[in-house]
Scaffold this motif. Structure first.
Motif, PDB file in Angstrom:
ATOM      1  N   TRP A   5      38.250  45.324  38.974  1.00 27.13           N
ATOM      2  CA  TRP A   5      38.428  44.670  40.559  1.00 27.13           C
ATOM      3  C   TRP A   5      37.302  43.238  39.545  1.00 27.13           C
ATOM      4  O   TRP A   5      37.932  41.653  40.039  1.00 27.13           O
ATOM      5  N   LEU A  47      40.106  41.662  38.277  1.00 25.45           N
ATOM      6  CA  LEU A  47      41.408  40.759  38.728  1.00 25.45           C
ATOM      7  C   LEU A  47      40.722  39.376  39.658  1.00 25.45           C
ATOM      8  O   LEU A  47      41.259  38.364  39.764  1.00 25.45           O
ATOM      9  N   LEU A  48      39.597  39.290  40.425  1.00 24.08           N
ATOM     10  CA  LEU A  48      38.634  38.055  40.418  1.00 24.08           C
ATOM     11  C   LEU A  48      38.766  37.091  39.965  1.00 24.08           C
ATOM     12  O   LEU A  48      38.569  35.779  40.436  1.00 24.08           O
ATOM     13  N   MET A  85      40.245  36.172  37.173  1.00 24.43           N
ATOM     14  CA  MET A  85      41.648  36.007  37.167  1.00 24.43           C
ATOM     15  C   MET A  85      42.679  35.175  37.802  1.00 24.43           C
ATOM     16  O   MET A  85      43.044  33.798  37.537  1.00 24.43           O
ATOM     17  N   MET A  86      41.865  35.528  39.238  1.00 21.98           N
ATOM     18  CA  MET A  86      41.993  34.860  41.025  1.00 21.98           C
ATOM     19  C   MET A  86      41.342  33.422  40.466  1.00 21.98           C
ATOM     20  O   MET A  86      42.049  32.667  40.517  1.00 21.98           O
ATOM     21  N   VAL A 146      45.017  31.690  38.510  1.00 23.24           N
ATOM     22  CA  VAL A 146      45.461  31.501  39.669  1.00 23.24           C
ATOM     23  C   VAL A 146      44.938  30.058  39.820  1.00 23.24           C
ATOM     24  O   VAL A 146      45.740  28.657  39.977  1.00 23.24           O
ATOM     25  N   ILE A 192      46.269  34.583  32.414  1.00 24.38           N
ATOM     26  CA  ILE A 192      46.294  36.182  32.789  1.00 24.38           C
ATOM     27  C   ILE A 192      46.457  36.826  31.864  1.00 24.38           C
ATOM     28  O   ILE A 192      45.880  38.198  32.435  1.00 24.38           O
ATOM     29  N   PHE A 234      43.913  52.887  40.972  1.00 23.86           N
ATOM     30  CA  PHE A 234      44.062  51.085  40.623  1.00 23.86           C
ATOM     31  C   PHE A 234      45.538  51.384  39.370  1.00 23.86           C
ATOM     32  O   PHE A 234      45.980  50.329  39.474  1.00 23.86           O
ATOM     33  N   LEU A 237      44.026  47.982  45.913  1.00 23.18           N
ATOM     34  CA  LEU A 237      43.609  47.368  44.697  1.00 23.18           C
ATOM     35  C   LEU A 237      44.778  46.881  43.675  1.00 23.18           C
ATOM     36  O   LEU A 237      45.255  45.758  43.138  1.00 23.18           O
ATOM     37  N   ILE A 260      48.513  38.918  43.604  1.00 23.42           N
ATOM     38  CA  ILE A 260      46.975  38.187  43.673  1.00 23.42           C
ATOM     39  C   ILE A 260      47.359  36.883  43.422  1.00 23.42           C
ATOM     40  O   ILE A 260      46.896  36.309  43.543  1.00 23.42           O
ATOM     41  N   GLU A 261      48.595  36.094  43.242  1.00 23.88           N
ATOM     42  CA  GLU A 261      48.720  35.265  43.430  1.00 23.88           C
ATOM     43  C   GLU A 261      48.964  34.564  44.848  1.00 23.88           C
ATOM     44  O   GLU A 261      48.980  33.235  44.646  1.00 23.88           O
ATOM     45  N   SER A 297      42.805  42.366  47.273  1.00 29.02           N
ATOM     46  CA  SER A 297      41.903  42.105  46.055  1.00 29.02           C
ATOM     47  C   SER A 297      40.243  42.504  46.295  1.00 29.02           C
ATOM     48  O   SER A 297      39.670  43.259  45.818  1.00 29.02           O
ATOM     49  N   GLY A 313      38.075  46.243  46.813  1.00 33.59           N
ATOM     50  CA  GLY A 313      36.928  46.287  45.426  1.00 33.59           C
ATOM     51  C   GLY A 313      35.227  45.907  45.897  1.00 33.59           C
ATOM     52  O   GLY A 313      34.207  46.815  45.527  1.00 33.59           O
TER      53      GLY A 313
END
Lengths: 333, 285
Positions: free
Chosen positions: A157, A160-161, A163-164, A168, A175, B221, B237, B244-245, B251, B255
């Motif tokens: 998680w 992911l955060l 990466m965002m 992004v 990423i 996941f 998730l 994600i974009e 997300s 989490g």
């Protein structure tokens, strides 16, 4: 000291034996024959060909004989051929001598874990020591909170955060993968930066959890040590506080940390499955995940065994570290 | 003034640490959420609404919607059921195995002890996550199987703990007395020894739940844990990663739920451990 090492090495043998046995049994106690998946992929396979295949993997023999034969092969690091369409030898997929070192799967996984290790040690020891020497200060409390969050944070998680945010939203860091598509066209410095920028997020994520645990552990170990008589003696004879902490106390406080590090090796290796899957890193963890999904038995057995061996090597290194740090163990010989 | 019984001391120390208490309260709340999921979730967790896919959080969908237009808040609420039940059952299995093997190993000693301890060493040498993945590859990834596999790969800590407790208690006078009176081994182990070493086992079980919740969410996941349409924090998730974009809410929220749950169990477990540790008891108590 030498005798102690030999003893530890000998003790590893039954454990190693057990690791291979478990890797073997997990696959062979599963329903269906390991070659089923191979023949399913090719429905036109004749009964004779299937039989030949089963002969090749010795599936016509009792399980115990199969294990013996398998063991005989893996002693020579021959783990057989992968079931995937490329049919390459399993070892070659993990450690491909034709590829540059930086692109070999086992090397990638080891590299990420070792960098992570170095970072964890370099940061958690000073944090732990300073939290202990400033016990109950605002700094200590902040660190304790961070540690608790670090413990509870699911690494995927957090990945992911970040990466965002960095990938992004800000667009600063790549990423996925280990190098860009235009890597070969880059100048040398560009290549180096390309490699590093791909590693920043994965290494940070994998260091974060360990950092929390180890600095916490270092803190309590230090708190325990500074209460000892010899620290009081060092202070009483007028040594400057810095020397008392970093020379007399630290060395003793490090001992339990070395044990903890040895114990954390399997977690790190296992964690590389998640890390490499999230970031699309072509390492051993990613290969393991893909092999599991495609039921590539020889591959799974091989990586299970190698993972166990790496853990044993890690434990041995921790033992050696312990020996170097603790003169009492050396003196006992 | 209350009596200085162990229970009183424990409870007072447990309450004194506000973080621990907060952890305990959140754990209770999570239980309520899981229990009352059908009544408090605004939508059904698998209600598909193709007109409203991947919508950002709004008053109608406080945590947004996913790629099939399902309400994320409802899925997170129902996901609590999965996480908590996996945590409890997996740890239950681990504790039962751990107590059995630990007690046999500590009480009988000798070759049984050697074999069990060696087995624990071996289990600890294989990276747990590898082991879990390898087993899951060959069985159906149903929620029961996941509970069993997590339980079967996480009993080693409890076994070591129980063994140490049994070793320290089995030479005590009251145990020897029971033995002299001819009590059966099973009786001695469970009625006289285990009953006195339950506290540390309980602490490690609470911390174990946190670990099991993390493993389940990691498996889901990766797509090999709890399978959609059953909602689990991990598999939401998984969707978050694919989108994600464009959809941060997929997300962020599940989490956060994992983080808060694991954090609360950890705080509770650590607080209990401190409260049970006589070395940390102050004079004022």
């Amino acid at each position: 000291m030498f005798a102690y090492l030999i003893k530890r090495l000998l003790e590893m043998i039954p454990t190693l034996f057990g690791i291979t046995l478990i890797s073997f049994l997990i696959i062979h106690l599963a329903p269906g024959k390991p070659t089923d998946i191979l023949t399913e992929l090719n429905p036109k396979i004749t009964p004779e060909a299937r039989e030949r295949l089963e002969k090749m993997y010795n599936l016509d023999k009792p399980v115990i004989v199969q294990y013996g034969l398998w063991l005989k092969r893996i002693v020579k690091l021959n783990f057989g051929e992968s079931f995937s369409t490329d049919r390459r030898p399993v070892m070659q997929k993990i450690w491909d001598k034709k590829q540059p070192l930086l692109d070999r799967r086992l090397f990638i996984t080891l590299m990420i874990n070792l960098i992570t290790f170095a970072i964890i040690l370099a940061i958690s020891i000073p944090i732990g020591v300073s939290s202990a020497t400033h016990q109950n200060s605002l700094y200590d409390k902040m660190m304790t909170t961070t540690v608790f969050i670090g413990f509870a944070m699911p690494s995927f998680w957090f990945a992911l955060l970040l990466m965002m945010f960095f990938g992004v939203y800000l667009g600063w860091l790549p990423i996925s993968g280990l190098k860009s598509l235009n890597y070969d066209a880059l100048p040398l410095l560009g290549k180096i930066w390309d490699r590093i920028s791909h590693l920043i997020l994965p290494v940070f994520i994998s260091a974060f959890g360990g950092l929390a645990g180890d600095s916490r552990f270092m803190r309590s170990s230090m708190l325990e040590v500074v209460r000892q008589d010899y620290v009081t003696v060092a202070r009483a004879k007028g040594l400057p506080e810095k020397k008392v902490i970093y020379k007399h106390a630290l060395r003793n406080a490090l001992l339990p940390l070395i044990t903890l590090i040895g114990l954390s090796v399997p977690g790190m290796i296992g964690g590389s499955v998640i890390l490499e899957s999230v970031f699309g890193i072509p390492g051993m963890g990613q290969l393991f995940f893909m092999s599991v999904m495609t039921r590539d038995y020889p591959m799974v057995m091989c990586i299970l065994t190698i993972g166990g061996m790496l853990t044993l090597v890690g434990n041995l290194l921790a033992d050696i570290g312990y020996m170097l740090a603790d003169p009492r163990i050396r003196a006992r010989q | 003034m209350k009596a200085h019984s162990l229970k009183n001391v424990f409870w007072r120390r447990f309450k004194k640490n506000r973080l621990t208490l907060a952890g305990g309260i959140v754990v209770l709340l999570m239980f309520l959420v899981a229990l009352l999921a059908p009544f408090i979730s605004p939508y059904k967790p698998d209600d598909i609404d193709r007109k409203h896919i991947l919508e950002a959080p709004s008053p109608k969908h406080p945590l947004g919607t996913d790629d099939l237009g399902r309400d994320v808040l409802s899925r997170v609420i129902w996901g609590a059921r999965i996480s908590l039940s996996v945590g409890f059952v997996a740890v239950g299995i681990a504790v039962v195995i751990g107590i059995m093997l630990g007690a046999v190993s500590g009480y009988y000693g000798g070759w049984m002890d050697s074999i069990i301890m060696r087995f624990i060493d071996i289990m600890l040498s294989i990276p747990t996550f590898f082991l879990i993945l390898a087993v899951i590859a060959f069985i159906e990834p149903s929620i029961w199987n996941i509970m069993i596999v997590i339980g079967l790969t996480s009993w080693m800590g409890v076994a070591r703990l129980v063994r140490a407790e049994v070793l320290s208690l089995k030479e005590r006078e009251y145990v020897l007395a029971a033995k002299a009176l001819g009590a059966a081994d099973v009786n001695i182990i469970f009625r006289h020894i285990m009953i006195n070493s339950m506290a540390p086992v309980f602490v490690s079980a609470v911390l174990g739940i946190a670990g099991a919740v993390l493993i389940e969410s990691a498996l889901s996941f990766l797509g090999i844990g709890v399978q959609p349409p059953t909602p689990s924090w991990g598999n939401i998730l998984n969707l978050g990663k694919d989108n994600i974009e464009i959809a941060w809410w997929l997300s962020v929220f599940p989490g956060l739920a994992i983080l808060i749950t694991v954090l609360s169990y950890n705080l509770m477990g650590e607080g209990m451990r401190d409260a049970l540790d006589p070395r940390l008891w102050d004079v004022e108590i």
